[in-house]
Design a protein around this motif. Structure first.
Motif, PDB file in Angstrom:
ATOM      1  N   GLN A 174      47.546   0.075  64.396  1.00  8.70           N
ATOM      2  CA  GLN A 174      47.170   0.621  65.693  1.00  8.70           C
ATOM      3  C   GLN A 174      46.308   1.864  65.484  1.00  8.70           C
ATOM      4  O   GLN A 174      46.373   2.505  64.428  1.00  8.70           O
ATOM      5  N   PRO A 175      45.483   2.224  66.464  1.00 13.13           N
ATOM      6  CA  PRO A 175      44.696   3.463  66.335  1.00 13.13           C
ATOM      7  C   PRO A 175      45.612   4.670  66.153  1.00 13.13           C
ATOM      8  O   PRO A 175      46.695   4.737  66.744  1.00 13.13           O
ATOM      9  N   PHE A 176      45.191   5.602  65.326  1.00 16.83           N
ATOM     10  CA  PHE A 176      45.981   6.811  65.115  1.00 16.83           C
ATOM     11  C   PHE A 176      46.039   7.628  66.403  1.00 16.83           C
ATOM     12  O   PHE A 176      45.042   7.739  67.129  1.00 16.83           O
ATOM     13  N   ASP A 177      47.205   8.218  66.676  1.00 14.74           N
ATOM     14  CA  ASP A 177      47.332   9.057  67.862  1.00 14.74           C
ATOM     15  C   ASP A 177      46.730  10.436  67.586  1.00 14.74           C
ATOM     16  O   ASP A 177      46.266  10.734  66.478  1.00 14.74           O
ATOM     17  N   GLU A 178      46.753  11.285  68.603  1.00 11.88           N
ATOM     18  CA  GLU A 178      46.103  12.599  68.496  1.00 11.88           C
ATOM     19  C   GLU A 178      46.742  13.466  67.418  1.00 11.88           C
ATOM     20  O   GLU A 178      46.054  14.202  66.700  1.00 11.88           O
ATOM     21  N   LEU A 179      48.058  13.378  67.280  1.00 14.41           N
ATOM     22  CA  LEU A 179      48.749  14.173  66.267  1.00 14.41           C
ATOM     23  C   LEU A 179      48.350  13.732  64.862  1.00 14.41           C
ATOM     24  O   LEU A 179      48.082  14.563  63.987  1.00 14.41           O
ATOM     25  N   SER A 180      48.301  12.428  64.641  1.00  8.98           N
ATOM     26  CA  SER A 180      47.897  11.914  63.326  1.00  8.98           C
ATOM     27  C   SER A 180      46.458  12.304  63.006  1.00  8.98           C
ATOM     28  O   SER A 180      46.135  12.651  61.863  1.00  8.98           O
ATOM     29  N   LEU A 181      45.588  12.253  64.007  1.00  9.63           N
ATOM     30  CA  LEU A 181      44.191  12.633  63.793  1.00  9.63           C
ATOM     31  C   LEU A 181      44.073  14.112  63.441  1.00  9.63           C
ATOM     32  O   LEU A 181      43.221  14.506  62.634  1.00  9.63           O
ATOM     33  N   ASN A 182      44.921  14.943  64.046  1.00  6.79           N
ATOM     34  CA  ASN A 182      44.932  16.368  63.709  1.00  6.79           C
ATOM     35  C   ASN A 182      45.302  16.560  62.239  1.00  6.79           C
ATOM     36  O   ASN A 182      44.669  17.348  61.519  1.00  6.79           O
ATOM     37  N   ILE A 183      46.326  15.837  61.788  1.00  5.92           N
ATOM     38  CA  ILE A 183      46.759  15.948  60.392  1.00  5.92           C
ATOM     39  C   ILE A 183      45.673  15.431  59.450  1.00  5.92           C
ATOM     40  O   ILE A 183      45.383  16.040  58.409  1.00  5.92           O
ATOM     41  N   LEU A 184      45.045  14.313  59.807  1.00  9.46           N
ATOM     42  CA  LEU A 184      43.960  13.772  58.983  1.00  9.46           C
ATOM     43  C   LEU A 184      42.797  14.758  58.904  1.00  9.46           C
ATOM     44  O   LEU A 184      42.143  14.877  57.859  1.00  9.46           O
ATOM     45  N   GLY A 185      42.543  15.477  59.997  1.00  9.72           N
ATOM     46  CA  GLY A 185      41.497  16.492  59.980  1.00  9.72           C
ATOM     47  C   GLY A 185      41.819  17.617  59.010  1.00  9.72           C
ATOM     48  O   GLY A 185      40.929  18.128  58.310  1.00  9.72           O
ATOM     49  N   GLN A 186      43.101  18.012  58.952  1.00  9.52           N
ATOM     50  CA  GLN A 186      43.502  19.050  57.998  1.00  9.52           C
ATOM     51  C   GLN A 186      43.376  18.552  56.563  1.00  9.52           C
ATOM     52  O   GLN A 186      42.989  19.309  55.659  1.00  9.52           O
ATOM     53  N   ILE A 187      43.704  17.276  56.341  1.00  6.03           N
ATOM     54  CA  ILE A 187      43.546  16.707  55.000  1.00  6.03           C
ATOM     55  C   ILE A 187      42.072  16.672  54.612  1.00  6.03           C
ATOM     56  O   ILE A 187      41.698  17.002  53.480  1.00  6.03           O
ATOM     57  N   ALA A 188      41.215  16.300  55.562  1.00  9.07           N
ATOM     58  CA  ALA A 188      39.773  16.251  55.287  1.00  9.07           C
ATOM     59  C   ALA A 188      39.222  17.634  54.957  1.00  9.07           C
ATOM     60  O   ALA A 188      38.319  17.773  54.119  1.00  9.07           O
ATOM     61  N   SER A 189      39.781  18.673  55.599  1.00  6.48           N
ATOM     62  CA  SER A 189      39.259  20.027  55.391  1.00  6.48           C
ATOM     63  C   SER A 189      39.540  20.560  53.991  1.00  6.48           C
ATOM     64  O   SER A 189      38.850  21.477  53.527  1.00  6.48           O
ATOM     65  N   ILE A 190      40.546  20.012  53.302  1.00 10.45           N
ATOM     66  CA  ILE A 190      40.850  20.474  51.942  1.00 10.45           C
ATOM     67  C   ILE A 190      40.362  19.483  50.889  1.00 10.45           C
ATOM     68  O   ILE A 190      40.584  19.690  49.696  1.00 10.45           O
ATOM     69  N   SER A 191      39.707  18.419  51.336  1.00 12.49           N
ATOM     70  CA  SER A 191      39.218  17.401  50.406  1.00 12.49           C
ATOM     71  C   SER A 191      37.840  17.790  49.874  1.00 12.49           C
ATOM     72  O   SER A 191      37.058  18.453  50.565  1.00 12.49           O
ATOM     73  N   PRO A 192      37.510  17.382  48.648  1.00 16.82           N
ATOM     74  CA  PRO A 192      36.184  17.689  48.088  1.00 16.82           C
ATOM     75  C   PRO A 192      35.073  17.057  48.922  1.00 16.82           C
ATOM     76  O   PRO A 192      35.222  15.958  49.454  1.00 16.82           O
ATOM     77  N   LYS A 193      33.977  17.764  49.042  1.00 21.19           N
ATOM     78  CA  LYS A 193      32.814  17.266  49.769  1.00 21.19           C
ATOM     79  C   LYS A 193      31.783  16.728  48.773  1.00 21.19           C
ATOM     80  O   LYS A 193      31.589  17.292  47.694  1.00 21.19           O
ATOM     81  N   VAL A 194      31.131  15.643  49.139  1.00 24.37           N
ATOM     82  CA  VAL A 194      30.100  15.044  48.294  1.00 24.37           C
ATOM     83  C   VAL A 194      28.735  15.558  48.737  1.00 24.37           C
ATOM     84  O   VAL A 194      28.338  15.380  49.892  1.00 24.37           O
ATOM     85  N   ASN A 195      28.019  16.209  47.832  1.00 21.91           N
ATOM     86  CA  ASN A 195      26.666  16.688  48.103  1.00 21.91           C
ATOM     87  C   ASN A 195      25.702  16.045  47.109  1.00 21.91           C
ATOM     88  O   ASN A 195      25.996  15.976  45.907  1.00 21.91           O
ATOM     89  N   TYR A 196      24.604  15.572  47.607  1.00 22.37           N
ATOM     90  CA  TYR A 196      23.612  14.940  46.745  1.00 22.37           C
ATOM     91  C   TYR A 196      22.631  15.982  46.211  1.00 22.37           C
ATOM     92  O   TYR A 196      22.319  16.973  46.881  1.00 22.37           O
ATOM     93  N   TYR A 197      22.195  15.764  44.994  1.00 28.26           N
ATOM     94  CA  TYR A 197      21.200  16.664  44.405  1.00 28.26           C
ATOM     95  C   TYR A 197      20.128  15.828  43.712  1.00 28.26           C
ATOM     96  O   TYR A 197      20.467  14.970  42.883  1.00 28.26           O
ATOM     97  N   PRO A 198      18.889  16.029  44.032  1.00 25.01           N
ATOM     98  CA  PRO A 198      18.347  16.904  45.087  1.00 25.01           C
ATOM     99  C   PRO A 198      18.833  16.482  46.482  1.00 25.01           C
ATOM    100  O   PRO A 198      19.166  15.328  46.698  1.00 25.01           O
ATOM    101  N   GLU A 199      18.844  17.435  47.394  1.00 24.81           N
ATOM    102  CA  GLU A 199      19.451  17.217  48.697  1.00 24.81           C
ATOM    103  C   GLU A 199      18.761  16.134  49.509  1.00 24.81           C
ATOM    104  O   GLU A 199      19.390  15.498  50.350  1.00 24.81           O
ATOM    105  N   HIS A 200      17.445  15.916  49.267  1.00 24.59           N
ATOM    106  CA  HIS A 200      16.735  14.925  50.071  1.00 24.59           C
ATOM    107  C   HIS A 200      17.022  13.499  49.603  1.00 24.59           C
ATOM    108  O   HIS A 200      16.640  12.539  50.270  1.00 24.59           O
ATOM    109  N   LEU A 201      17.719  13.353  48.471  1.00 24.08           N
ATOM    110  CA  LEU A 201      18.076  12.028  47.982  1.00 24.08           C
ATOM    111  C   LEU A 201      19.510  11.700  48.393  1.00 24.08           C
ATOM    112  O   LEU A 201      20.374  12.569  48.444  1.00 24.08           O
ATOM    113  N   THR A 202      19.762  10.452  48.682  1.00 20.68           N
ATOM    114  CA  THR A 202      21.103  10.030  49.104  1.00 20.68           C
ATOM    115  C   THR A 202      21.729   9.049  48.136  1.00 20.68           C
ATOM    116  O   THR A 202      22.824   8.566  48.368  1.00 20.68           O
ATOM    117  N   CYS A 203      21.055   8.700  47.064  1.00 21.30           N
ATOM    118  CA  CYS A 203      21.643   7.798  46.079  1.00 21.30           C
ATOM    119  C   CYS A 203      20.926   7.952  44.743  1.00 21.30           C
ATOM    120  O   CYS A 203      19.874   8.561  44.672  1.00 21.30           O
TER     121      CYS A 203
END
Length: 203
Positions: A174-203
């Motif tokens: 089932q779709p995640f409720d608002e509380l679960s989405l809040n928790i997932l947002g907190q998990i995303a905020s501490i997760s590593p971010k993927v940045n491409y280099y050079p920035e104009h390239l995506t792969c």
């Protein structure tokens, strides 16, 4: 708090945690604080878990059948943790970070809390609420992680967090409720971010 007399020697003091909607009874003779929601459990004198190290906002309940609630192992201890924004601070003089739960009065889900069961046979914490509770438990393990394995689980907090996120408990048809989405947002905020280099390239 309110008080009542059971006998000439026993005085019962009622303790209400109004923001969470839970309550306890303190017996001044036995010095035991029992739970209203879990009448067969009391607040353990030893609040050390061996995991979730540094978490300051939690309450460990132990079965009343255990002698004076001081035994080292309980079959079904319960951990109550309020919901909120998980914050971590590190003092240069401290070995481990301090993890707090920010709960402003204006926040959504201000009465929300989670109950986790300590499974002493498997040496893990288990949620009673799926998938929201499992997601919150994964977040707590990640935020309290340390390079060394936890004494209770034998894993680092991050290892246990990944194990939980890959488990069936965190998935739903089932779709995640608002509380679960809040928790997932907190998990995303501490997760590593993927940045491409050079920035104009995506792969």
């Amino acid at each position: 708090m309110m008080g009542e007399h059971i006998s000439q020697s026993d005085i019962i003091i009622h303790i209400h945690l109004s923001r969470l909607g839970i309550a306890f009874k303190y017996n001044t003779t036995t010095n035991i604080i029992t739970s209203r929601e879990y009448s067969d459990m009391c607040i353990g004198q030893d609040q050390w878990l061996g995991t979730l190290t540094g978490l300051t906002s939690s309450l460990l309940l132990s079965p009343l059948t255990a002698k004076d609630c001081t035994s080292e192992h309980y079959p079904y201890r319960k951990l109550i943790v309020p919901f909120g924004k998980i914050l971590s601070t590190r003092d240069q003089h401290e070995i481990h970070q301090t993890v707090t739960i920010d709960r402003p009065s204006s926040m959504s889900f201000s009465h929300q809390y989670f109950v986790f069961i300590l499974n002493d046979r498997l040496k893990i914490l288990q949620s009673t609420d799926s998938p929201t509770g499992w997601l919150y438990l994964a977040l707590l393990h990640a935020m309290t992680s340390h390079p060394l394995p936890d004494h209770y689980t034998g894993m680092t907090g991050m290892e246990r967090a990944f194990q939980l996120l890959y488990s069936a408990g965190c998935w739903s048809d089932q779709p995640f409720d608002e509380l679960s989405l809040n928790i997932l947002g907190q998990i995303a905020s501490i997760s590593p971010k993927v940045n491409y280099y050079p920035e104009h390239l995506t792969c």
